[in-house]
Design a protein around this motif. Structure first.
Motif, mmCIF file in Angstrom:
data_model
loop_
_atom_site.group_PDB
_atom_site.id
_atom_site.type_symbol
_atom_site.label_atom_id
_atom_site.label_comp_id
_atom_site.label_asym_id
_atom_site.label_seq_id
_atom_site.Cartn_x
_atom_site.Cartn_y
_atom_site.Cartn_z
ATOM 1 N N TRP A 145 3.591 -4.401 3.651
ATOM 2 C CA TRP A 145 2.400 -3.548 3.709
ATOM 3 C C TRP A 145 1.764 -3.436 2.327
ATOM 4 O O TRP A 145 0.547 -3.599 2.167
ATOM 5 C CB TRP A 145 2.776 -2.169 4.259
ATOM 6 N N ILE A 146 2.569 -3.193 1.301
ATOM 7 C CA ILE A 146 2.043 -3.084 -0.055
ATOM 8 C C ILE A 146 1.452 -4.422 -0.504
ATOM 9 O O ILE A 146 0.391 -4.462 -1.142
ATOM 10 C CB ILE A 146 3.161 -2.614 -1.016
ATOM 11 N N ALA A 147 2.121 -5.522 -0.163
ATOM 12 C CA ALA A 147 1.590 -6.842 -0.522
ATOM 13 C C ALA A 147 0.234 -7.075 0.128
ATOM 14 O O ALA A 147 -0.682 -7.625 -0.501
ATOM 15 C CB ALA A 147 2.580 -7.924 -0.097
ATOM 16 N N ALA A 148 0.084 -6.652 1.379
ATOM 17 C CA ALA A 148 -1.191 -6.815 2.080
ATOM 18 C C ALA A 148 -2.276 -5.946 1.458
ATOM 19 O O ALA A 148 -3.442 -6.356 1.351
ATOM 20 C CB ALA A 148 -1.023 -6.475 3.561
ATOM 21 N N ILE A 149 -1.922 -4.748 1.030
ATOM 22 C CA ILE A 149 -2.876 -3.855 0.370
ATOM 23 C C ILE A 149 -3.392 -4.495 -0.915
ATOM 24 O O ILE A 149 -4.588 -4.430 -1.233
ATOM 25 C CB ILE A 149 -2.202 -2.498 0.056
ATOM 26 N N LYS A 150 -2.498 -5.133 -1.659
ATOM 27 C CA LYS A 150 -2.858 -5.663 -2.974
ATOM 28 C C LYS A 150 -3.709 -6.923 -2.909
ATOM 29 O O LYS A 150 -4.186 -7.386 -3.953
ATOM 30 C CB LYS A 150 -1.594 -5.919 -3.786
ATOM 31 N N LEU A 151 -3.919 -7.465 -1.717
ATOM 32 C CA LEU A 151 -4.803 -8.623 -1.590
ATOM 33 C C LEU A 151 -6.223 -8.296 -2.032
ATOM 34 O O LEU A 151 -6.926 -9.135 -2.585
ATOM 35 C CB LEU A 151 -4.827 -9.115 -0.146
ATOM 36 N N ALA A 152 -6.648 -7.074 -1.753
ATOM 37 C CA ALA A 152 -7.997 -6.633 -2.132
ATOM 38 C C ALA A 152 -7.965 -5.143 -2.382
ATOM 39 O O ALA A 152 -7.243 -4.411 -1.714
ATOM 40 C CB ALA A 152 -9.002 -6.974 -1.030
ATOM 41 N N LYS A 153 -8.741 -4.701 -3.339
ATOM 42 C CA LYS A 153 -8.772 -3.282 -3.694
ATOM 43 C C LYS A 153 -10.220 -2.794 -3.731
ATOM 44 O O LYS A 153 -10.806 -2.615 -4.796
ATOM 45 C CB LYS A 153 -8.092 -3.053 -5.039
ATOM 46 N N PRO A 154 -10.825 -2.561 -2.554
ATOM 47 C CA PRO A 154 -12.235 -2.183 -2.517
ATOM 48 C C PRO A 154 -12.493 -0.726 -2.893
ATOM 49 O O PRO A 154 -13.629 -0.329 -3.080
ATOM 50 C CB PRO A 154 -12.609 -2.433 -1.056
ATOM 51 N N TYR A 155 -11.434 0.065 -2.992
ATOM 52 C CA TYR A 155 -11.601 1.483 -3.309
ATOM 53 C C TYR A 155 -10.866 1.805 -4.610
ATOM 54 O O TYR A 155 -9.952 1.083 -5.014
ATOM 55 C CB TYR A 155 -11.044 2.355 -2.172
ATOM 56 N N ILE A 156 -11.247 2.895 -5.252
ATOM 57 C CA ILE A 156 -10.639 3.314 -6.508
ATOM 58 C C ILE A 156 -9.484 4.254 -6.220
ATOM 59 O O ILE A 156 -9.677 5.378 -5.778
ATOM 60 C CB ILE A 156 -11.677 3.997 -7.424
ATOM 61 N N GLN A 157 -8.248 3.754 -6.425
ATOM 62 C CA GLN A 157 -7.025 4.542 -6.276
ATOM 63 C C GLN A 157 -7.035 5.426 -5.033
ATOM 64 O O GLN A 157 -6.888 6.648 -5.119
ATOM 65 C CB GLN A 157 -6.799 5.380 -7.539
ATOM 66 N N PRO A 158 -7.177 4.823 -3.855
ATOM 67 C CA PRO A 158 -7.134 5.622 -2.631
ATOM 68 C C PRO A 158 -5.700 5.998 -2.273
ATOM 69 O O PRO A 158 -4.733 5.503 -2.879
ATOM 70 C CB PRO A 158 -7.707 4.667 -1.582
ATOM 71 N N LEU A 159 -5.551 6.849 -1.289
ATOM 72 C CA LEU A 159 -4.262 7.139 -0.687
ATOM 73 C C LEU A 159 -4.173 6.305 0.589
ATOM 74 O O LEU A 159 -5.026 6.423 1.473
ATOM 75 C CB LEU A 159 -4.133 8.631 -0.368
ATOM 76 N N TYR A 160 -3.176 5.446 0.660
ATOM 77 C CA TYR A 160 -3.009 4.564 1.814
ATOM 78 C C TYR A 160 -2.020 5.179 2.794
ATOM 79 O O TYR A 160 -0.988 5.740 2.386
ATOM 80 C CB TYR A 160 -2.501 3.192 1.384
ATOM 81 N N ALA A 161 -2.298 5.035 4.093
ATOM 82 C CA ALA A 161 -1.403 5.524 5.137
ATOM 83 C C ALA A 161 -1.285 4.467 6.232
ATOM 84 O O ALA A 161 -2.304 3.976 6.731
ATOM 85 C CB ALA A 161 -1.931 6.836 5.729
ATOM 86 N N HIS A 162 -0.047 4.129 6.563
ATOM 87 C CA HIS A 162 0.201 3.168 7.642
ATOM 88 C C HIS A 162 1.008 3.867 8.722
ATOM 89 O O HIS A 162 2.090 4.413 8.449
ATOM 90 C CB HIS A 162 0.959 1.949 7.126
ATOM 91 N N ILE A 163 0.505 3.838 9.954
ATOM 92 C CA ILE A 163 1.103 4.586 11.058
ATOM 93 C C ILE A 163 1.700 3.618 12.069
ATOM 94 O O ILE A 163 1.031 2.698 12.544
ATOM 95 C CB ILE A 163 0.048 5.481 11.722
ATOM 96 N N THR A 164 2.967 3.843 12.376
ATOM 97 C CA THR A 164 3.654 3.100 13.427
ATOM 98 C C THR A 164 4.343 4.107 14.325
ATOM 99 O O THR A 164 5.299 4.766 13.898
ATOM 100 C CB THR A 164 4.705 2.134 12.839
#
Length: 273
Positions: A149-168
């Protein structure tokens, strides 16, 4: 073979022709999801979810798919017990010392991943789950679910230091960086929309994040009308779905729903003991 439970099945896909394809699996203690990726085209060939672990132990409906001769198989595990150690502090010789924080029992196994560029994650899984995986797969192909999940986030960073949430299901992973460095990662179980909102606000307060000015970027098995995120989307002004696309999807499919699973294509570093 029935494709009733597949989210997608490329009509031209042939399980007998697995060379050049990767099998990606994410699993919990009871269920698993999977995808098959054409590495050269970087596209999804098959995607399914909601399968019981018995299909891993004794493949039946998915036998031709799961047991094909892939170029690589990668498995992400939702481990609830883990600790994160900066790489400057971690040494394989000190693994057992760090593992003490996990209260490892005799029927549990400790695994170590490089979580990102700067940190290791030490986590444990049950011997029963390890046995289930090892019956048909290499335990060295197992990754802590936060890593893809973190690797996928780091592919692109369109926002400035957002808070990421992944729900399963009823579990949320939360991730935040400051100046490009990890400053928060954790996961929480929630039972209703108010509890999900509580954990997001609690994390923001611990990090001194102003949620009126900070984007909250969602991903996972959710849709815009999902009741689980109702409170978050109603009460916070800057809530968006993650638009990162790790692999090519058929038209009409939503990339954030396969983000963690697809992120396994980016995972390479693993230690096992």
């Amino acid at each position: 073979m029935s494709n009733q439970r597949f989210n997608y099945y490329d009509p031209e896909y042939n399980p007998a022709d697995a060379a050049g394809h990767e099998l990606l699996i994410t699993l919990s203690d009871t269920m698993f999801s999977f995808a098959i990726i054409d590495k050269q085209a970087n596209k999804v060939l098959v995607w399914g979810d909601g399968y019981g672990l018995n299909e891993i132990t004794e493949p039946d409906d998915l036998k031709n798919i799961l047991l094909a001769d892939y170029s690589a198989t990668k498995i992400g595990i939702q481990s609830s017990i883990f600790t994160i150690i900066h790489k400057d502090l971690y040494s394989p010789r000190e693994r057992d010392s760090f593992a003490k924080y996990l209260d490892v029992k005799s029927n549990e196994m400790v695994l170590v991943n490089l979580l990102d560029d700067d940190n290791y994650v030490i986590f444990k899984i049950s011997e029963a789950l390890a046995t289930t995986i090892s019956k048909h797969f290499d335990i060295r192909s197992v990754f802590f679910a936060g890593k893809p999940w973190i690797a996928a986030i780091k592919l692109a960073k369109p926002y400035i230091q957002p808070l990421y949430a992944h729900i399963t299901g009823n579990m949320v992973q939360l991730y935040h960086t400051g100046n490009g460095q990890l400053d928060f990662y954790n996961r929480f179980q929630f039972s209703n929309p108010d509890e999900l909102m509580y954990y997001i606000v609690l994390t923001a307060n611990e990090l001194n994040i102003n949620l009126d000015a900070t984007s909250v970027i969602l991903s996972g098995d959710i849709t815009v009308s999902d009741k689980r995120i109702q409170r978050v989307s109603d009460l916070l002004p800057k809530v968006y779905f993650n638009q990162n696309q790790v692999v090519s999807l058929p038209s009409g499919f939503i990339s954030h729903q396969i983000l963690l699973l697809a992120g396994l294509t980016l995972c390479e570093s693993l230690e096992v003991s």
